[in-house]
Design an enzyme around this catalytic site. Structure first.
Site, PDB file in Angstrom:
ATOM      1  N   LYS A 183     -29.352 -38.376  12.969  1.00 11.71           N
ATOM      2  CA  LYS A 183     -30.413 -39.129  13.647  1.00 11.71           C
ATOM      3  C   LYS A 183     -31.436 -39.757  12.696  1.00 11.71           C
ATOM      4  CE  LYS A 183     -30.401 -36.942  18.191  1.00 11.71           C
ATOM      5  NZ  LYS A 183     -31.223 -36.280  19.213  1.00 11.71           N
ATOM      6  N   ASN A 238     -31.117 -42.274  17.974  1.00  9.94           N
ATOM      7  CA  ASN A 238     -29.903 -41.679  18.560  1.00  9.94           C
ATOM      8  C   ASN A 238     -29.042 -42.727  19.262  1.00  9.94           C
ATOM      9  OD1 ASN A 238     -31.362 -42.178  20.875  1.00  9.94           O
ATOM     10  ND2 ASN A 238     -30.765 -40.268  21.869  1.00  9.94           N
ATOM     11  N   ASP A 246     -33.754 -40.463  23.739  1.00  9.45           N
ATOM     12  CA  ASP A 246     -34.056 -39.093  24.208  1.00  9.45           C
ATOM     13  C   ASP A 246     -35.276 -39.109  25.128  1.00  9.45           C
ATOM     14  OD1 ASP A 246     -32.107 -37.414  23.095  1.00  9.45           O
ATOM     15  OD2 ASP A 246     -33.138 -37.309  21.176  1.00  9.45           O
ATOM     16  N   GLY A 304     -42.462 -26.533  23.061  1.00  8.48           N
ATOM     17  CA  GLY A 304     -41.482 -26.855  22.027  1.00  8.48           C
ATOM     18  C   GLY A 304     -41.947 -28.005  21.160  1.00  8.48           C
ATOM     19  N   GLY A 348     -36.838 -31.925  18.047  1.00 11.04           N
ATOM     20  CA  GLY A 348     -36.540 -33.350  18.197  1.00 11.04           C
ATOM     21  C   GLY A 348     -36.757 -33.864  19.600  1.00 11.04           C
TER      22      GLY A 348
HETATM   23  P1  NDP Z   1     -34.662 -28.307  18.072  1.00 13.44           P
HETATM   24  O1  NDP Z   1     -33.817 -27.261  17.435  1.00 13.44           O
HETATM   25  O2  NDP Z   1     -35.123 -29.473  17.280  1.00 13.44           O
HETATM   26  O3  NDP Z   1     -35.989 -27.592  18.673  1.00 13.44           O
HETATM   27  C1  NDP Z   1     -35.891 -26.410  19.395  1.00 13.44           C
HETATM   28  C2  NDP Z   1     -37.279 -26.024  19.883  1.00 13.44           C
HETATM   29  O4  NDP Z   1     -37.157 -24.857  20.710  1.00 13.44           O
HETATM   30  C3  NDP Z   1     -38.268 -25.675  18.774  1.00 13.44           C
HETATM   31  O5  NDP Z   1     -39.555 -26.100  19.133  1.00 13.44           O
HETATM   32  C4  NDP Z   1     -38.205 -24.138  18.739  1.00 13.44           C
HETATM   33  O6  NDP Z   1     -39.377 -23.525  18.273  1.00 13.44           O
HETATM   34  C5  NDP Z   1     -38.062 -23.855  20.223  1.00 13.44           C
HETATM   35  N1  NDP Z   1     -37.496 -22.539  20.476  1.00 13.44           N
HETATM   36  C6  NDP Z   1     -36.200 -22.155  20.351  1.00 13.44           C
HETATM   37  N2  NDP Z   1     -36.072 -20.853  20.688  1.00 13.44           N
HETATM   38  C7  NDP Z   1     -37.307 -20.419  21.046  1.00 13.44           C
HETATM   39  C8  NDP Z   1     -37.827 -19.172  21.502  1.00 13.44           C
HETATM   40  N3  NDP Z   1     -37.035 -18.120  21.666  1.00 13.44           N
HETATM   41  N4  NDP Z   1     -39.143 -19.080  21.785  1.00 13.44           N
HETATM   42  C9  NDP Z   1     -39.968 -20.165  21.650  1.00 13.44           C
HETATM   43  N5  NDP Z   1     -39.528 -21.375  21.205  1.00 13.44           N
HETATM   44  C10 NDP Z   1     -38.223 -21.497  20.916  1.00 13.44           C
HETATM   45  O7  NDP Z   1     -33.852 -28.772  19.351  1.00 13.44           O
HETATM   46  P2  NDP Z   1     -33.998 -30.156  20.151  1.00 13.44           P
HETATM   47  O8  NDP Z   1     -35.434 -30.468  20.303  1.00 13.44           O
HETATM   48  O9  NDP Z   1     -33.092 -31.160  19.579  1.00 13.44           O
HETATM   49  O10 NDP Z   1     -33.381 -29.744  21.565  1.00 13.44           O
HETATM   50  C11 NDP Z   1     -34.052 -28.830  22.419  1.00 13.44           C
HETATM   51  C12 NDP Z   1     -33.257 -28.692  23.691  1.00 13.44           C
HETATM   52  O11 NDP Z   1     -33.254 -29.935  24.374  1.00 13.44           O
HETATM   53  C13 NDP Z   1     -31.782 -28.330  23.464  1.00 13.44           C
HETATM   54  O12 NDP Z   1     -31.465 -27.217  24.246  1.00 13.44           O
HETATM   55  C14 NDP Z   1     -31.009 -29.543  23.936  1.00 13.44           C
HETATM   56  O13 NDP Z   1     -29.831 -29.179  24.635  1.00 13.44           O
HETATM   57  C15 NDP Z   1     -31.991 -30.192  24.898  1.00 13.44           C
HETATM   58  N6  NDP Z   1     -31.804 -31.636  24.969  1.00 13.44           N
HETATM   59  C16 NDP Z   1     -31.501 -32.164  26.188  1.00 13.44           C
HETATM   60  C17 NDP Z   1     -31.298 -33.493  26.316  1.00 13.44           C
HETATM   61  C18 NDP Z   1     -30.957 -34.051  27.645  1.00 13.44           C
HETATM   62  O14 NDP Z   1     -30.599 -35.237  27.721  1.00 13.44           O
HETATM   63  N7  NDP Z   1     -31.075 -33.292  28.731  1.00 13.44           N
HETATM   64  C19 NDP Z   1     -31.409 -34.409  25.157  1.00 13.44           C
HETATM   65  C20 NDP Z   1     -31.789 -33.759  23.927  1.00 13.44           C
HETATM   66  C21 NDP Z   1     -31.957 -32.414  23.851  1.00 13.44           C
HETATM   67  P3  NDP Z   1     -39.655 -23.286  16.685  1.00 13.44           P
HETATM   68  O15 NDP Z   1     -40.021 -24.608  16.108  1.00 13.44           O
HETATM   69  O16 NDP Z   1     -40.788 -22.312  16.670  1.00 13.44           O
HETATM   70  O17 NDP Z   1     -38.378 -22.738  16.125  1.00 13.44           O
END
Ligand code: NDP
Length: 285
Positions: A72, A93, A108, A131, A134
């Protein structure tokens, strides 16, 4: 003899290997329903081969392609132009190829926004965004550009939340603040939209972002980005409390619709695409 070309219009995705890409089935169902002779092909592209893959798409006259992680950000070096939000977000994307020119966009946040607008206009609203990955970054920028009044970004790592809050403040008229995530987050009374943009709930219908459920009021819109399973625990709990809920399928469908509009100038039937995803992931709200 028909003068029609034997070559379908080519579109697709450059990604890393994954067992299943539901976007392929979703977009191809949309093409079939619209009678468009186009294909959406998922290609396994290694990071070191990204430049060659982009040149290949241009050489084969693809109309455009999506790219998922890890491409990306790296793909930007291979593009001619960036759309406004992609420039702010710093990630692409969705790439359109027009007359050999490559234009990068980020769908997105746009997909989320299109889905949100079916239930609420974000203009002037106060948002709590869980969160800072991305998805959260793209959603925050699009909400800011769409006129949201204030976004509070909550994340375990508060530095990542502050980066997004600063991005919104610096590039849109929306105010934004960062908050560390300790224990169950309390949603302020003056919030109107709550969004889970963490990966909590992906593949686990019982996973729940730590949130003080008693602070969810029925006037709130509660949205989840998780497409699979669509009925996340957060949405089930929010619905029980009378909130308007929005699942992650709509975001995925609208990203597909927006991508094809950019590539072919055609609007696919979102209902057909949603039904295809429901068959893969199970029914939504
Ligand atoms: P990233 O890995 O970039 O970010 C994940 C985020 O989740 C971070 O902020 C992380 O926090 C947080 N996180 C994960 N586990 C925990 C936890 N146990 N407690 C608290 N915070 C947590 O992922 P993306 O942003 O790319 O994607 C996030 C979700 O969005 C994915 O599940 C993906 O499937 C979904 N998505 C859906 C789309 C759609 O079209 N419906 C499109 C794009 C994404 P930290 O920074 O503290 O680690």
């Amino acid at each position: 003899m028909s003068s029609q070309s034997f070559l379908s219009i080519l579109t697709g995705s450059f990604s890393t290997p994954c067992a299943d890409n539901p976007t392929v089935a979703m977009i191809e169902a949309g093409y079939r329903a619209a009678g468009i002779d186009a294909r959406y092909i998922n290609c396994d592209v290694k990071p070191e081969a990204l430049g060659d893959a982009v040149s290949g798409a241009v050489a084969m006259e693809w109309a455009g392609f999506n790219c998922s992680l890890p491409h990306k950000v790296a793909v930007i070096d291979h593009l001619d132009e960036l759309a406004e939000s992609a420039k702010i977000i710093g990630a692409v994307n969705c790439v359109s190829i027009r007359d050999g020119k490559l234009i990068g966009d980020n769908t997105d946040g746009k997909g989320f926004l299109a889905s949100l607008k079916e239930v609420a206009d974000p203009s002037g609203k106060r948002v709590l965004l869980l969160g800072a990955g991305g998805a959260a970054r793209a959603i925050a920028v699009e909400l800011g550009l769409a006129g949201a009044a204030h976004i509070t970004v909550v994340n375990r790592d508060p530095k990542k939340a502050e980066t997004i809050a600063a991005l919104v403040r610096d590039n849109t008229a929306c105010d934004a603040a960062a908050q560390g995530w300790e224990g169950g987050v309390r949603v302020p009374d003056d919030t109107q939209i709550v969004i889970n943009a963490t990966s909590i709930g992906l593949g686990d219908a019982e996973a729940m972002p730590p949130l003080a459920l008693e602070t969810l009021r029925k006037e709130f819109v509660v949205a989840d980005v998780i497409p699979n399973p669509p009925k996340t625990k957060l949405l089930r709990q929010a619905k029980e409390r009378g909130c308007t809920t929005l699942d992650g399928l709509g975001m995925l469908v609208n990203q597909g619709v927006i991508g094809v509009e950019l590539w072919l100038g055609r609007t696919l039937d979102a209902g057909v695409m949603q039904k295809t995803l429901q068959e893969i992931f199970g029914a939504s709200e």
